[in-house]
Write a protein that holds these residues in place. Structure first.
Motif, mmCIF file in Angstrom:
data_model
loop_
_atom_site.group_PDB
_atom_site.id
_atom_site.type_symbol
_atom_site.label_atom_id
_atom_site.label_comp_id
_atom_site.label_asym_id
_atom_site.label_seq_id
_atom_site.Cartn_x
_atom_site.Cartn_y
_atom_site.Cartn_z
ATOM 1 N N ASP A 174 12.289 6.971 10.522
ATOM 2 C CA ASP A 174 11.997 8.091 9.620
ATOM 3 C C ASP A 174 10.588 7.903 9.054
ATOM 4 O O ASP A 174 10.356 7.025 8.214
ATOM 5 C CB ASP A 174 13.038 8.121 8.493
ATOM 6 N N GLU A 175 9.673 8.760 9.530
ATOM 7 C CA GLU A 175 8.263 8.564 9.167
ATOM 8 C C GLU A 175 7.962 8.985 7.732
ATOM 9 O O GLU A 175 6.883 8.710 7.222
ATOM 10 C CB GLU A 175 7.356 9.285 10.172
ATOM 11 N N ALA A 176 8.915 9.669 7.068
ATOM 12 C CA ALA A 176 8.686 10.059 5.680
ATOM 13 C C ALA A 176 9.160 8.968 4.724
ATOM 14 O O ALA A 176 8.522 8.677 3.720
ATOM 15 C CB ALA A 176 9.396 11.368 5.386
ATOM 16 N N LYS A 177 10.300 8.367 5.087
ATOM 17 C CA LYS A 177 10.868 7.343 4.191
ATOM 18 C C LYS A 177 10.564 5.927 4.649
ATOM 19 O O LYS A 177 10.937 4.962 3.977
ATOM 20 C CB LYS A 177 12.386 7.531 4.105
ATOM 21 N N TYR A 178 9.946 5.797 5.805
ATOM 22 C CA TYR A 178 9.620 4.475 6.385
ATOM 23 C C TYR A 178 10.885 3.645 6.637
ATOM 24 O O TYR A 178 10.903 2.428 6.407
ATOM 25 C CB TYR A 178 8.666 3.679 5.498
ATOM 26 N N THR A 179 11.945 4.299 7.068
ATOM 27 C CA THR A 179 13.206 3.582 7.253
ATOM 28 C C THR A 179 13.679 3.609 8.706
ATOM 29 O O THR A 179 13.200 4.416 9.514
ATOM 30 C CB THR A 179 14.335 4.229 6.410
ATOM 31 N N GLU B 240 0.817 -1.209 0.000
ATOM 32 C CA GLU B 240 0.000 0.000 0.000
ATOM 33 C C GLU B 240 0.857 1.269 0.000
ATOM 34 O O GLU B 240 0.418 2.302 -0.475
ATOM 35 C CB GLU B 240 -1.015 -0.021 1.159
ATOM 36 N N LEU B 241 2.091 1.192 0.539
ATOM 37 C CA LEU B 241 2.956 2.373 0.570
ATOM 38 C C LEU B 241 3.760 2.509 -0.725
ATOM 39 O O LEU B 241 4.416 3.527 -0.947
ATOM 40 C CB LEU B 241 3.900 2.312 1.772
ATOM 41 N N GLY B 242 3.718 1.480 -1.564
ATOM 42 C CA GLY B 242 4.425 1.529 -2.843
ATOM 43 C C GLY B 242 5.932 1.631 -2.691
ATOM 44 O O GLY B 242 6.597 2.371 -3.420
ATOM 45 N N VAL B 243 6.492 0.918 -1.689
ATOM 46 C CA VAL B 243 7.950 0.951 -1.500
ATOM 47 C C VAL B 243 8.516 -0.466 -1.611
ATOM 48 O O VAL B 243 7.783 -1.446 -1.453
ATOM 49 C CB VAL B 243 8.331 1.537 -0.114
#
Ligand SMILES: Nc1nc2c(ncn2[C@@H]2O[C@H](COP(=O)(O)OP(=O)(O)O)[C@@H](O)[C@H]2O)c(=O)[nH]1
Ligand SMILES: [Mg+2]
Length: 405
Positions: A330-335, A53-56
């Motif tokens: 990192d809540e923007a990059k999901y890392t 769903e996050l497309g990563v």
């Protein structure tokens, strides 16, 4: 890590289940006591990964992502077959029962095909009675719990005088992971809340144990050997006795065969999916082809799946009511701090808060906890927020109190 204990009579397929779930090679044979030590291994529960769903593209560390499905590890323990009077320590009774103490939940494997007799010896399919087999095993566990209470009677009476009977009993049973609320609920169910502990009869004590067991060890009945035609009638009897939601129709042998064939590169098979694909038909021996044809006809065409992955998922997500939570720094990059995308997933019980997650990740993260953010939406979460299945969470620490957007 969550622990699932695998229990059941001899020859029902416990070791086959364990081997399929872990792909380890404990002995598989048809005589009693093949397994003499509990085997501890890692199995996996799965659900759709949030990477989709996050497309990563994710880089999992504590778990695995296969075809967009996230597999989280749980501990699984295979215990020796249980004999009658195991509660007295007969056979491998003590070992068997101590595994139950450690477990958060149980998979109780029964031979739904009725191919074992009352003592777990292999007999003509259809002649055994899996419902009675399951009741036998439960009876041993009830008797064992009752025995712990009886042996500690004086301690319970002494403690109850300064606290409460509920607290005194819970204290004695804490090794079994019994809590106050569960002891209280079992007392109510067995109508013992008004009976002084000193007056409990043996039968009442056993009844209390029977009412407590499903509360402290949520149990899935695995109706195994569904590939045999004699299993269908017994499956009905099992679902009637236990209720549909607590019975899983399975073929552990089919799952083991598929996973082994996949491991050897003969076919593609992702556990939990309902199909497999033969990679190179020319490579199969006639025997392998026959086995695959049998699994297709007797298991997949009839039951859609082998049932193993489904059963593990049911135990963890439904019976234990846990959610998959993804912590990221990192809540923007999901890392995480090293740039790994969606590195970890944690299995947390329903009702857990971001602070519970912080404690699970690292004690330091809990100590420095400032606030939490739901990374998919960027929303700040209230302190008492109940984490939901597949939430992606960033915990802000004192050293990094302001989000870097
Ligand atoms: N037909 C059939 N046989 C099975 C299945 N699972 C296990 N078995 C057989 O049942 C016997 C006992 O299995 P095992 O795993 O050793 O049982 P355990 O004593 O409970 O650990 C073995 O001969 C297995 O091949 C199944 O799904 N279908
Ligand atoms: Mg075994």
């Amino acid at each position: 890590m969550l622990t699932i204990g695998v229990i059941g009579k001899t020859n029902v397929g416990k070791t086959t289940l364990f081997n399929a779930a872990t792909l380890l090679n404990a002995e598989i044979a048809t005589y009693p006591f093949t397994t003499t030590k509990p085997n501890v291994g890692t199995a996996y529960v799965c659900d759709v990964c949030v990477c989709q769903e996050l497309g990563v593209t994710d880089t999992p560390l504590n778990s695995t992502c296969l075809d967009g499905w996230r597999y989280a590890p749980v501990r699984i323990i295979d215990v020796p077959g249980l004999v009658k009077d195991a509660w007295t320590g007969r056979g491998l009774g003590n070992q068997f029962l101590s595994v139950i103490s450690q477990a958060d939940a149980l998979i109780h494997v029964v031979d739904a095909s009725g191919s074992i007799d009352v003592d777990g010896k292999i007999v003509q399919p259809g002649s055994g009675n899996p419902v009675l087999d399951a009741i036998d095993i439960e009876g041993e566990i009830h008797r064992w719990i009752a025995d712990i209470i009886i042996r500690n009677r004086q301690t319970i009476i002494r403690d109850a005088a300064t606290s409460t009977p509920v607290a005194a009993i819970a204290n004695i049973l804490s090794g079994l992971k019994a809590g106050l609320s569960q002891v209280y609920a079992a007392l109510t169910t067995s109508n013992l809340d008004d009976v002084p502990f000193t007056r409990w009869s043996l039968d009442q004590t056993i009844q209390f144990a029977a009412d407590l067991l499903p509360l402290i060890k949520p149990t899935l009945i695995m109706a195994n050997k569904m590939d045999l035609s004699t299993a269908e009638e017994n499956l009905e009897a099992l679902t009637e006795y236990y209720g549909r939601s607590l019975v899983a129709a399975c073929s552990t042998e089919a799952e083991l065969a598929l996973r082994r064939a996949a491991q050897r590169g003969l076919l593609s098979y992702t556990p939990g999916h309902e199909q497999f694909r033969i990679r190179d038909d020319a490579q199969l021996t006639p025997e392998q082809r026959r086995a695959i044809e049998y699994i297709e006809r007797r298991v997949l065409a009839k039951w859609m799946r082998t049932g193993i992955q489904q059963a593990l998922n049911t135990v963890v997500f439904k019976l234990l009511k846990t959610n998959m939570i993804y912590p990221v720094s990192d809540e923007a990059k999901y890392t995480d701090h090293h740039g790994n995308v969606l590195p970890d997933v944690h299995l947390l019980p329903d009702g857990s808060t971001p602070f519970n997650l912080a404690k699970r990740v690292h004690s330091r993260l809990a100590e420095n906890y400032v606030l939490a953010i739901e990374a998919k939406t960027g929303i700040r979460l209230p302190k008492d927020y109940n984490l939901r299945h597949r939430d992606v969470i960033t915990i802000m620490e004192t050293s990094r109190a302001r989000p870097r957007r």
